[in-house]
Design an enzyme around this catalytic site. Structure first.
Site, PDB file in Angstrom:
ATOM      1  N   ARG A 155      15.574  -4.343 -32.546  1.00 35.89           N
ATOM      2  CA  ARG A 155      16.675  -5.299 -32.383  1.00 35.89           C
ATOM      3  C   ARG A 155      17.506  -4.999 -31.133  1.00 35.89           C
ATOM      4  O   ARG A 155      17.722  -5.869 -30.286  1.00 35.89           O
ATOM      5  CB  ARG A 155      17.583  -5.237 -33.620  1.00 35.89           C
ATOM      6  CG  ARG A 155      18.833  -6.073 -33.491  1.00 35.89           C
ATOM      7  CD  ARG A 155      19.736  -5.889 -34.669  1.00 35.89           C
ATOM      8  NE  ARG A 155      20.259  -4.556 -34.782  1.00 35.89           N
ATOM      9  CZ  ARG A 155      21.511  -4.202 -34.488  1.00 35.89           C
ATOM     10  NH1 ARG A 155      22.350  -5.090 -34.002  1.00 35.89           N
ATOM     11  NH2 ARG A 155      21.917  -2.963 -34.663  1.00 35.89           N
ATOM     12  N   ILE A 156      17.961  -3.752 -30.991  1.00 37.51           N
ATOM     13  CA  ILE A 156      18.852  -3.428 -29.871  1.00 37.51           C
ATOM     14  C   ILE A 156      18.050  -3.332 -28.573  1.00 37.51           C
ATOM     15  O   ILE A 156      18.454  -3.875 -27.539  1.00 37.51           O
ATOM     16  CB  ILE A 156      19.637  -2.131 -30.164  1.00 37.51           C
ATOM     17  CG1 ILE A 156      20.528  -2.334 -31.400  1.00 37.51           C
ATOM     18  CG2 ILE A 156      20.476  -1.717 -28.962  1.00 37.51           C
ATOM     19  CD1 ILE A 156      21.226  -1.084 -31.900  1.00 37.51           C
ATOM     20  N   ASP A 175       6.867   1.507 -27.501  1.00 37.00           N
ATOM     21  CA  ASP A 175       7.135   1.325 -28.933  1.00 37.00           C
ATOM     22  C   ASP A 175       5.788   1.105 -29.616  1.00 37.00           C
ATOM     23  O   ASP A 175       5.275  -0.014 -29.665  1.00 37.00           O
ATOM     24  CB  ASP A 175       8.069   0.118 -29.154  1.00 37.00           C
ATOM     25  CG  ASP A 175       8.495  -0.007 -30.616  1.00 37.00           C
ATOM     26  OD1 ASP A 175       7.748   0.469 -31.498  1.00 37.00           O
ATOM     27  OD2 ASP A 175       9.558  -0.589 -30.871  1.00 37.00           O
ATOM     28  N   ASP A 258      26.503   7.664 -26.156  1.00 36.84           N
ATOM     29  CA  ASP A 258      27.502   7.193 -27.130  1.00 36.84           C
ATOM     30  C   ASP A 258      27.415   8.040 -28.399  1.00 36.84           C
ATOM     31  O   ASP A 258      28.210   7.848 -29.315  1.00 36.84           O
ATOM     32  CB  ASP A 258      27.240   5.720 -27.473  1.00 36.84           C
ATOM     33  CG  ASP A 258      28.322   5.133 -28.378  1.00 36.84           C
ATOM     34  OD1 ASP A 258      29.520   5.374 -28.073  1.00 36.84           O
ATOM     35  OD2 ASP A 258      27.996   4.466 -29.366  1.00 36.84           O
ATOM     36  N   GLU A 263      28.387  15.288 -34.607  1.00 34.74           N
ATOM     37  CA  GLU A 263      29.638  14.591 -34.266  1.00 34.74           C
ATOM     38  C   GLU A 263      30.788  15.038 -35.178  1.00 34.74           C
ATOM     39  O   GLU A 263      31.940  15.053 -34.760  1.00 34.74           O
ATOM     40  CB  GLU A 263      29.419  13.075 -34.337  1.00 34.74           C
ATOM     41  CG  GLU A 263      28.480  12.600 -33.233  1.00 34.74           C
ATOM     42  CD  GLU A 263      28.152  11.105 -33.262  1.00 34.74           C
ATOM     43  OE1 GLU A 263      28.846  10.350 -33.958  1.00 34.74           O
ATOM     44  OE2 GLU A 263      27.191  10.713 -32.571  1.00 34.74           O
ATOM     45  N   HIS A 289      30.804   7.311 -30.062  1.00 34.25           N
ATOM     46  CA  HIS A 289      30.046   6.497 -31.037  1.00 34.25           C
ATOM     47  C   HIS A 289      30.751   5.155 -31.303  1.00 34.25           C
ATOM     48  O   HIS A 289      31.025   4.800 -32.451  1.00 34.25           O
ATOM     49  CB  HIS A 289      29.863   7.278 -32.357  1.00 34.25           C
ATOM     50  CG  HIS A 289      28.657   6.800 -33.135  1.00 34.25           C
ATOM     51  ND1 HIS A 289      27.874   7.635 -33.892  1.00 34.25           N
ATOM     52  CD2 HIS A 289      28.117   5.557 -33.275  1.00 34.25           C
ATOM     53  CE1 HIS A 289      26.915   6.928 -34.470  1.00 34.25           C
ATOM     54  NE2 HIS A 289      27.041   5.665 -34.103  1.00 34.25           N
ATOM     55  N   GLY A 291      29.486   2.241 -30.037  1.00 31.75           N
ATOM     56  CA  GLY A 291      28.533   1.151 -29.761  1.00 31.75           C
ATOM     57  C   GLY A 291      28.726  -0.067 -30.647  1.00 31.75           C
ATOM     58  O   GLY A 291      28.764  -1.193 -30.178  1.00 31.75           O
TER      59      GLY A 291
HETATM   60  P1  NAD Z   1      15.296  -1.301 -35.110  1.00 34.41           P
HETATM   61  O1  NAD Z   1      14.721  -0.708 -36.351  1.00 34.41           O
HETATM   62  O2  NAD Z   1      15.438  -2.780 -34.999  1.00 34.41           O
HETATM   63  O3  NAD Z   1      14.419  -0.825 -33.844  1.00 34.41           O
HETATM   64  C1  NAD Z   1      13.914   0.470 -33.684  1.00 34.41           C
HETATM   65  C2  NAD Z   1      12.623   0.375 -32.909  1.00 34.41           C
HETATM   66  O4  NAD Z   1      12.175   1.710 -32.659  1.00 34.41           O
HETATM   67  C3  NAD Z   1      11.499  -0.329 -33.701  1.00 34.41           C
HETATM   68  O5  NAD Z   1      10.948  -1.384 -32.928  1.00 34.41           O
HETATM   69  C4  NAD Z   1      10.478   0.769 -33.951  1.00 34.41           C
HETATM   70  O6  NAD Z   1       9.143   0.295 -33.923  1.00 34.41           O
HETATM   71  C5  NAD Z   1      10.755   1.719 -32.793  1.00 34.41           C
HETATM   72  N1  NAD Z   1      10.290   3.080 -33.017  1.00 34.41           N
HETATM   73  C6  NAD Z   1      10.326   3.799 -34.164  1.00 34.41           C
HETATM   74  N2  NAD Z   1       9.802   5.030 -33.954  1.00 34.41           N
HETATM   75  C7  NAD Z   1       9.449   5.079 -32.658  1.00 34.41           C
HETATM   76  C8  NAD Z   1       8.858   6.072 -31.839  1.00 34.41           C
HETATM   77  N3  NAD Z   1       8.531   7.261 -32.328  1.00 34.41           N
HETATM   78  N4  NAD Z   1       8.654   5.783 -30.538  1.00 34.41           N
HETATM   79  C9  NAD Z   1       8.982   4.574 -30.011  1.00 34.41           C
HETATM   80  N5  NAD Z   1       9.514   3.583 -30.746  1.00 34.41           N
HETATM   81  C10 NAD Z   1       9.745   3.833 -32.058  1.00 34.41           C
HETATM   82  O7  NAD Z   1      16.679  -0.563 -34.886  1.00 34.41           O
HETATM   83  P2  NAD Z   1      17.930  -1.063 -34.007  1.00 34.41           P
HETATM   84  O8  NAD Z   1      18.778  -1.940 -34.844  1.00 34.41           O
HETATM   85  O9  NAD Z   1      17.427  -1.546 -32.704  1.00 34.41           O
HETATM   86  O10 NAD Z   1      18.749   0.299 -33.834  1.00 34.41           O
HETATM   87  C11 NAD Z   1      18.186   1.418 -33.175  1.00 34.41           C
HETATM   88  C12 NAD Z   1      19.068   2.614 -33.456  1.00 34.41           C
HETATM   89  O11 NAD Z   1      20.324   2.441 -32.805  1.00 34.41           O
HETATM   90  C13 NAD Z   1      19.469   2.768 -34.944  1.00 34.41           C
HETATM   91  O12 NAD Z   1      18.482   3.429 -35.695  1.00 34.41           O
HETATM   92  C14 NAD Z   1      20.743   3.561 -34.860  1.00 34.41           C
HETATM   93  O13 NAD Z   1      20.422   4.936 -34.909  1.00 34.41           O
HETATM   94  C15 NAD Z   1      21.284   3.219 -33.472  1.00 34.41           C
HETATM   95  N6  NAD Z   1      22.548   2.470 -33.540  1.00 34.41           N
HETATM   96  C16 NAD Z   1      23.635   2.987 -32.912  1.00 34.41           C
HETATM   97  C17 NAD Z   1      24.831   2.321 -32.938  1.00 34.41           C
HETATM   98  C18 NAD Z   1      26.055   2.869 -32.218  1.00 34.41           C
HETATM   99  O14 NAD Z   1      27.169   2.571 -32.630  1.00 34.41           O
HETATM  100  N7  NAD Z   1      25.883   3.641 -31.158  1.00 34.41           N
HETATM  101  C19 NAD Z   1      24.962   1.092 -33.622  1.00 34.41           C
HETATM  102  C20 NAD Z   1      23.814   0.568 -34.240  1.00 34.41           C
HETATM  103  C21 NAD Z   1      22.619   1.267 -34.196  1.00 34.41           C
END
Ligand code: NAD
Length: 321
Positions: A155-156, A175, A258, A263, A289, A291
């Site tokens: 997603r991100i 990925d 971030d 933490e 943190h 984000g």
């Molecule tokens: P998501 O599940 O939509 O996407 C994660 C992607 O990583 C998936 O496409 C998955 O296939 C891939 N992936 C998994 N293992 C992998 C590997 N070993 N190598 C390469 N790719 C791999 O998650 P998202 O919503 O995009 O969020 C990602 C991360 O961001 C979350 O897990 C969370 O830890 C972090 N996050 C941080 C904040 C913040 O405030 N800083 C906010 C939201 C999320």
């Protein structure tokens, strides 16, 4: 009526509270670890953000607990195994793809960090605040036609890639779990391939056994000395002592984070080796943190989680969950 304990209630959405009040009594408390362990025994549901570790000890101290609710996608602050063993549901944003498509806060913050690091924004502003008008000490880089390497195209990662395209960047990703990618995204077979190619590497994987310290000595040594590393995912995805070494030795041009490891400890003590380094060096930028911390996304996600928790609690009463 259910008893709901919210231990991270600062600025909690009023609309979300109204939803929860329709099914239960909400107690908003600031609790120490010892107080939480003592008081959790009275509650049916617990609401947290990232400020508390909901580990096995907490879960075992809660005989009536039915659900832990967290308006987050990352769940490493909750012992999922212990929750499952005790039949406690974890209500979160994980996997809520449809809803999350409309939440852009972390992807936007990734770009805020990237641009601030590249153009020395914090240090230039510090200098202005000290009464200087120095146009020459803060020369930065450009993104046009450079490569943005996105590790984890979920997603991100996908949003970060779309924003990168608007800057005329070449988008590369690693990925192994994504099959369909837009035509304009180059898919790398290995992480090493991406690291060697990218001018900016941005991490968007969840923290797991597979991703813990996935950026370590070897990976940092593959990155070129003019490249940047951005991490808005989880601190433990990067080996922090290796990152510190790489920054000290100009193995990469800079990093913006971030998230850091431990933490909780940083919040309590104000100490972290990377923060110490950042006090005296301009090639490392750290935010606490934030984000996901926008008014829009916190309101939206807290309402969404409140609705989910309400439905869950009502169904648990009729024995359907
Ligand atoms: P998501 O599940 O939509 O996407 C994660 C992607 O990583 C998936 O496409 C998955 O296939 C891939 N992936 C998994 N293992 C992998 C590997 N070993 N190598 C390469 N790719 C791999 O998650 P998202 O919503 O995009 O969020 C990602 C991360 O961001 C979350 O897990 C969370 O830890 C972090 N996050 C941080 C904040 C913040 O405030 N800083 C906010 C939201 C999320």
């Amino acid at each position: 009526m259910f008893k709901i304990l919210n231990i991270e209630h600062d600025d909690y959405s009023l609309a979300a509270k109204r939803i929860l009040k329709s099914v239960g009594e909400i107690h908003e408390k600031e609790l120490s670890r010892a107080e939480l362990l003592d008081q959790i025994k009275w509650y049916d549901a617990l609401i947290v953000r990232f400020g508390h570790r909901v580990d096995r000890e907490v879960i075992q101290a809660a005989p009536y607990l039915k659900a832990i609710a967290t308006a987050t996608t990352g769940l490493d602050h909750i012992d999922l195994k212990a929750a499952a063993e005790r039949g406690v549901a974890v209500i979160s944003l994980k996997g809520e793809y449809e809803f999350l498509r409309g939440v852009s806060a972390t992807a936007e913050h990734t770009w805020a960090l990237l641009l601030a690091l590249l153009r020395n924004v914090p240090h230039a502003f510090d200098s202005v605040k000290r009464g200087k008008w120095d146009r020459y000490s803060f020369r930065g880089g450009e993104l046009y036609r450079k490569s943005l390497g996105i590790v984890g195209y979920g997603r991100i990662g996908e949003k970060v890639g779309k924003y990168g395209r608007a800057f005329d960047m070449k988008i590369v990703t690693y990925d192994p779990y994504r099959d369909k990618l837009p035509k304009w995204v180059k898919c790398c077979d290995t992480l090493d391939e991406l690291l060697a190619l990218a001018n900016v590497v941005s991490l968007h994987v969840p923290l797991s056994r597979e991703t813990v310290r996935m950026i370590g000595h070897h990976e940092l040594s593959i990155m070129t000395s003019n490249s940047l590393l951005i991490n808005t995912s989880r601190g433990a995805i990067v080996d922090e002592s290796e990152l510190l070494y790489a920054l000290e030795n100009n193995q990469l041009a800079g990093a913006a984070l971030d998230v850091v490891c431990d933490e909780d400890h940083l919040r309590k003590t104000g100490y972290h080796p990377l923060v110490e380094y950042a006090r005296n060096h301009s090639n490392l930028l750290i935010t606490p943190h934030i984000g996901g911390a926008t008014y829009e996304s916190m309101e939206k996600t807290e309402i969404f989680i409140a609705e989910k928790l309400k439905t869950f609690l009502l169904e648990s009463r009729t024995g359907r969950s």
